[in-house]
Scaffold this motif. Structure first.
Motif, PDB file in Angstrom:
ATOM      1  N   CYS A   1       0.843  -1.190   0.000  1.00 45.16           N
ATOM      2  CA  CYS A   1       0.000   0.000   0.000  1.00 45.16           C
ATOM      3  C   CYS A   1       0.881   1.244   0.000  1.00 45.16           C
ATOM      4  O   CYS A   1       1.916   1.279   0.664  1.00 45.16           O
TER       5      CYS A   1
ATOM      6  N   ALA B   1       0.215   3.943   1.367  1.00 41.64           N
ATOM      7  CA  ALA B   1       0.026   4.712   2.597  1.00 41.64           C
ATOM      8  C   ALA B   1       0.415   3.953   3.862  1.00 41.64           C
ATOM      9  O   ALA B   1       0.499   4.555   4.924  1.00 41.64           O
ATOM     10  N   CYS B   2       0.616   2.653   3.776  1.00 40.18           N
ATOM     11  CA  CYS B   2       0.964   1.895   4.978  1.00 40.18           C
ATOM     12  C   CYS B   2       1.706   0.628   4.587  1.00 40.18           C
ATOM     13  O   CYS B   2       2.018   0.425   3.422  1.00 40.18           O
TER      14      CYS B   2
ATOM     15  N   CYS C   1      -4.105  -0.479   0.073  1.00 35.46           N
ATOM     16  CA  CYS C   1      -4.713  -1.637   0.713  1.00 35.46           C
ATOM     17  C   CYS C   1      -6.227  -1.405   0.787  1.00 35.46           C
ATOM     18  O   CYS C   1      -6.713  -0.314   0.466  1.00 35.46           O
TER      19      CYS C   1
ATOM     20  N   HIS D   1      -7.302   1.695   2.976  1.00 33.99           N
ATOM     21  CA  HIS D   1      -7.024   2.998   2.379  1.00 33.99           C
ATOM     22  C   HIS D   1      -7.802   3.194   1.090  1.00 33.99           C
ATOM     23  O   HIS D   1      -8.184   4.315   0.747  1.00 33.99           O
TER      24      HIS D   1
END
Ligand code: ZN
Length: 73
Positions: A6, A8-9, A20, A23
């Motif tokens: 992902c 963002a993570c 993911c 998100h």
């Protein structure tokens, strides 16, 4: 086959997304919200809209993380 992460993570990204599931859902809700906003309140740029959302207390942390990434683009 490599597993994407992902944007963002650290979770694995969905096949058809840079995010993911959490998100992606957060970001999809932002996109829907944007259309509703334009219908209700008139024109606002995507960037301005994201800025506005990111400063609102009721915006969730998943959404804020996705927004932060979008604003970097
Ligand atoms: Zn994520």
């Amino acid at each position: 086959m490599t597993t994407k992460k992902c944007a963002a993570c650290h979770r694995s990204a969905l096949n058809d997304s840079e995010y993911c599931l959490n998100h992606k859902q957060a970001f999809d809700s932002v996109t829907n919200h944007y259309r509703v906003w334009i219908d209700a309140c008139g024109d606002i740029s995507w960037q301005n809209f994201l800025h506005k959302l990111s400063t609102m207390q009721e915006t969730g942390s998943w959404v804020k993380e996705a927004i932060a990434l979008e604003l970097e683009k």
